[in-house]
Enzyme design. Structure first.
Site, short mmCIF file in Angstrom:
data_model
loop_
_atom_site.label_atom_id
_atom_site.label_comp_id
_atom_site.label_asym_id
_atom_site.label_seq_id
_atom_site.Cartn_x
_atom_site.Cartn_y
_atom_site.Cartn_z
N ILE A 1 0.71 -1.04 -0.05
CA ILE A 1 -0.04 0.11 -0.07
C ILE A 1 0.82 1.30 -0.12
CG2 ILE A 1 -2.02 -0.87 1.07
CD1 ILE A 1 -1.39 0.32 3.54
N THR B 1 -8.82 0.70 15.70
CA THR B 1 -8.67 -0.30 16.91
C THR B 1 -9.15 0.60 17.85
OG1 THR B 1 -7.25 -1.42 18.28
CG2 THR B 1 -6.17 0.28 16.86
N ASP B 2 -9.59 -0.17 19.07
CA ASP B 2 -9.74 0.72 20.25
C ASP B 2 -8.65 1.01 21.12
OD1 ASP B 2 -9.20 -1.79 21.24
OD2 ASP B 2 -10.79 -2.22 22.36
N GLU B 3 -7.46 0.40 20.74
CA GLU B 3 -6.09 0.75 21.34
C GLU B 3 -5.54 2.22 21.21
OE1 GLU B 3 -3.12 -2.02 21.04
OE2 GLU B 3 -4.34 -3.87 21.25
N TYR C 1 2.11 0.15 17.98
CA TYR C 1 1.30 -0.38 17.18
C TYR C 1 -0.10 0.66 17.14
CZ TYR C 1 -3.05 -2.47 16.07
OH TYR C 1 -4.55 -2.86 15.49
N LYS D 1 -1.55 3.57 14.59
CA LYS D 1 -3.13 3.41 14.27
C LYS D 1 -3.46 4.87 14.49
CE LYS D 1 -5.18 0.38 12.72
NZ LYS D 1 -5.43 -0.09 11.39
P1 NAD Z 1 -3.64 -9.27 10.10
O1 NAD Z 1 -2.17 -8.92 10.68
O2 NAD Z 1 -4.16 -10.42 10.23
O3 NAD Z 1 -3.60 -8.89 8.60
C1 NAD Z 1 -3.04 -7.88 7.91
C2 NAD Z 1 -2.85 -7.93 6.47
O4 NAD Z 1 -2.43 -6.74 6.06
C3 NAD Z 1 -2.20 -8.97 5.94
O5 NAD Z 1 -2.89 -9.95 4.94
C4 NAD Z 1 -0.63 -8.54 5.61
O6 NAD Z 1 0.07 -9.19 4.26
C5 NAD Z 1 -1.30 -7.24 4.90
N1 NAD Z 1 -0.24 -6.11 4.85
C6 NAD Z 1 0.66 -5.93 6.12
N2 NAD Z 1 1.50 -4.71 5.46
C7 NAD Z 1 0.87 -4.55 4.10
C8 NAD Z 1 1.35 -3.87 2.98
N3 NAD Z 1 2.44 -2.57 3.47
N4 NAD Z 1 0.58 -3.60 1.98
C9 NAD Z 1 -0.31 -4.30 1.70
N5 NAD Z 1 -0.89 -5.33 2.58
C10 NAD Z 1 -0.07 -5.14 3.93
O7 NAD Z 1 -4.31 -8.21 10.85
P2 NAD Z 1 -5.85 -8.19 11.37
O8 NAD Z 1 -5.81 -8.66 12.73
O9 NAD Z 1 -6.92 -8.77 10.22
O10 NAD Z 1 -6.48 -6.59 11.38
C11 NAD Z 1 -6.79 -6.05 10.06
C12 NAD Z 1 -7.17 -4.70 10.55
O11 NAD Z 1 -7.96 -4.47 11.67
C13 NAD Z 1 -5.81 -3.80 11.07
O12 NAD Z 1 -5.73 -2.47 10.58
C14 NAD Z 1 -6.05 -3.79 12.28
O13 NAD Z 1 -5.38 -2.52 13.07
C15 NAD Z 1 -7.41 -3.85 12.54
N6 NAD Z 1 -8.16 -4.11 14.05
C16 NAD Z 1 -7.76 -5.38 14.53
C17 NAD Z 1 -8.28 -6.10 15.63
C18 NAD Z 1 -8.02 -7.54 16.02
O14 NAD Z 1 -8.46 -7.64 17.21
N7 NAD Z 1 -7.19 -8.28 15.17
C19 NAD Z 1 -9.05 -5.17 16.00
C20 NAD Z 1 -9.50 -4.07 15.87
C21 NAD Z 1 -8.94 -3.31 14.60
O1 DAU Z 2 -8.07 -4.32 20.95
C1 DAU Z 2 -7.95 -4.46 19.38
C2 DAU Z 2 -6.51 -5.23 19.32
O2 DAU Z 2 -6.50 -6.47 19.67
C3 DAU Z 2 -6.13 -5.05 17.81
O3 DAU Z 2 -5.96 -3.72 17.53
C4 DAU Z 2 -4.86 -5.73 17.63
O4 DAU Z 2 -4.49 -5.63 16.26
C5 DAU Z 2 -4.91 -7.13 18.07
O5 DAU Z 2 -3.71 -7.95 17.82
C6 DAU Z 2 -5.46 -7.22 19.54
O6 DAU Z 2 -4.13 -6.65 20.49
P1 DAU Z 2 -4.20 -7.16 21.81
O7 DAU Z 2 -2.51 -7.05 22.21
O8 DAU Z 2 -5.13 -7.05 22.76
O9 DAU Z 2 -4.25 -8.78 21.37
P2 DAU Z 2 -3.18 -10.40 21.77
O10 DAU Z 2 -4.14 -11.38 21.12
O11 DAU Z 2 -1.81 -9.90 21.37
O12 DAU Z 2 -3.22 -10.22 23.34
C7 DAU Z 2 -4.67 -10.37 24.07
C8 DAU Z 2 -4.38 -9.83 25.26
O13 DAU Z 2 -3.57 -11.50 25.80
C9 DAU Z 2 -3.28 -9.05 25.96
O14 DAU Z 2 -3.80 -8.70 27.19
C10 DAU Z 2 -1.91 -9.90 25.79
C11 DAU Z 2 -2.52 -11.32 26.55
N1 DAU Z 2 -1.34 -12.35 25.94
C12 DAU Z 2 -1.33 -12.27 24.68
C13 DAU Z 2 -0.30 -13.42 24.13
C14 DAU Z 2 -0.25 -13.46 22.58
C15 DAU Z 2 -1.07 -13.24 26.85
O15 DAU Z 2 -1.27 -13.18 28.23
N2 DAU Z 2 -0.32 -14.32 26.42
C16 DAU Z 2 0.20 -14.50 25.06
O16 DAU Z 2 0.95 -15.31 24.68
#
Ligand code: NAD
Ligand code: DAU
Length: 357
Positions: A69, A138-140, A163, A167
């Site tokens: 991107i 994200t809520d973060e 991160y 965002k």
């Molecule tokens: P993910 O890491 O699983 O997927 C990210 C995707 O983006 C991958 O397919 C990767 O190849 C692609 N990507 C990374 N860098 C790129 C680049 N430079 N150009 C093109 N593509 C690229 O992430 P996810 O968990 O699916 O999250 C998707 C979106 O939702 C993110 O913007 C994240 O901040 C947001 N989000 C995630 C969560 C969560 O709990 N996972 C919650 C709230 C918001």
């Molecule tokens: O809140 C939304 C976010 O949620 C998204 O924006 C992020 O992309 C997504 O990765 C996620 O972030 P977290 O840091 O909350 O997710 P994670 O699954 O890494 O961790 C969830 C919680 O569990 C966090 O408090 C850290 C804890 N954890 C995580 C891992 C990987 C552990 O205790 N042990 C672990 O091994």
């Protein structure tokens, strides 16, 4: 307001939430236009996630483009070639732990990548108002809560990890493009997602797989950090609703209204996995290992999503129990996907099959 789109550019569509979004568009959402999936295929992206969509719609209504991107010429070319009239921007570096180890990729993709997409959209769309740039966030960005309170749309930003800071920057840029140039945008801030296709370094898939493989279950700190969990399909139904009916320039919070301490969530997960895998929950409990805390670990996230519910009538479909059961079934039933992710073989396969542009 009921926006109609012909061609949606989905960024990051080979990742966890983007994959589920594209399945949702061609499935339950009944979208009848074209989807262009732009994904760089980092470690987190796997185009095989969309093999079923590719088989039915490939080359007609579904197009996969491998690319970055941040590559302006590429993005301009895609807007032109496909006559894109909506962007659903999921692409990001998304894992907090990785951002602590190496922030640069997060600034590049999340800030510069979002800027590039916005700027290309602004120039390609030239003041049109029948188009939309939707930014998935994200809520973060709101920081960390104590025992009380919820994040609302007007909560002040207070990001605390590389991160979330990246965002937050991208959110500000998206709003700035609306206020300064009139670019039609919507924005959503969602809590923790869970469901199929999540890369197994995040809490829920990591724990499920470690249980069945008899590996230790690493709990950060005292295990009492709280997250608000939402099933990925409910997140995506909200994104789609906001894209069609949300007011331009507005942001909407999305959440599960489903707060769990990590350790309590792990306990529930152990019960579900043990039943489904026919294993002893006591054996799983012996695997729980308290490890060094994540630096700057946010204590509690909790979302107030009343704006989305009241203004747009959004409802979650999945209860936590049903969503967790579906998720566990998916991870137990998709061994080839897991093996390929865990071995890294899918990355070699991607290199052999998808040239980087
Ligand atoms: P993910 O890491 O699983 O997927 C990210 C995707 O983006 C991958 O397919 C990767 O190849 C692609 N990507 C990374 N860098 C790129 C680049 N430079 N150009 C093109 N593509 C690229 O992430 P996810 O968990 O699916 O999250 C998707 C979106 O939702 C993110 O913007 C994240 O901040 C947001 N989000 C995630 C969560 C969560 O709990 N996972 C919650 C709230 C918001
Ligand atoms: O809140 C939304 C976010 O949620 C998204 O924006 C992020 O992309 C997504 O990765 C996620 O972030 P977290 O840091 O909350 O997710 P994670 O699954 O890494 O961790 C969830 C919680 O569990 C966090 O408090 C850290 C804890 N954890 C995580 C891992 C990987 C552990 O205790 N042990 C672990 O091994």
């Amino acid at each position: 307001m009921n926006r109609k789109f012909s061609t949606i550019l989905v960024t990051g569509g080979a990742g966890f939430i983007g994959t589920n979004f594209i399945h949702y568009l061609f499935g339950k959402a009944g979208f009848d236009g074209r989807v262009v999936n732009l994904d760089a295929l980092t470690y987190a992206g796997n185009p095989e996630n969309l093999a079923a969509v590719q088989k039915v719609h490939g080359g007609k209504r579904y197009f996969f483009e491998r690319g970055d991107i941040c590559d302006r010429a590429l993005v301009e070319g895609l807007f032109d070639k496909y006559e894109v009239d909506a962007v659903a921007h999921f692409a990001a570096e998304s894992h907090v732990d990785r951002s602590i180890l190496g922030p640069e990729a997060f600034v590049r993709t999340n800030v510069m990548g979002t800027y590039t997409l916005l700027d290309v959209a602004r120039k390609a769309w030239k003041g049109r108002d029948d188009v939309l740039f939707h930014h998935v966030s994200t809520d973060e960005v709101f920081g960390s809560l104590g025992d009380e309170g919820y994040f609302r749309e007007d909560t002040a930003y207070d990001p605390r990890s590389p991160y979330s800071a990246s965002k937050a920057s991208s959110d500000h840029l998206v709003r700035a493009y609306h206020h300064t140039y009139g670019l039609p945008i919507t924005l959503t801030n969602c809590s923790n997602n869970y469901g199929p296709y999540q890369f197994p370094e995040k809490l829920i898939p990591l724990m499920i797989l470690n249980m069945v493989e008899g590996k230790s279950l690493p709990v950060y700190g005292d295990g009492k950090n709280i997250r608000d969990w939402v099933f990925v399909e409910d997140h995506n139904s909200a994104v789609w609703l906001v894209m069609r009916e949300g007011r331009a320039g507005e942001s909407y919070n999305i959440g599960g209204e489903n707060e769990w301490e990590n350790i309590k969530l792990l306990d529930r997960l152990m019960e579900i996995v043990s039943l489904k895998a026919g294993a002893s929950v006591e054996d799983y409990r012996k695997l729980v290992t308290y490890v060094k805390d994540r630096p700057g670990h946010d204590r509690r996230y909790a979302i107030d999503c009343s704006k989305l519910k009241k203004e747009l009538g959004w409802k979650r479909e999945s209860s936590f129990e049903a969503g967790l059961a579906r998720t566990v079934d998916w991870y137990l039933g998709n061994k080839p996907w897991i093996d390929s992710i865990r071995s890294g073989d899918y990355l070699k396969w991607i290199e052999a099959n998808y040239k980087q542009r």
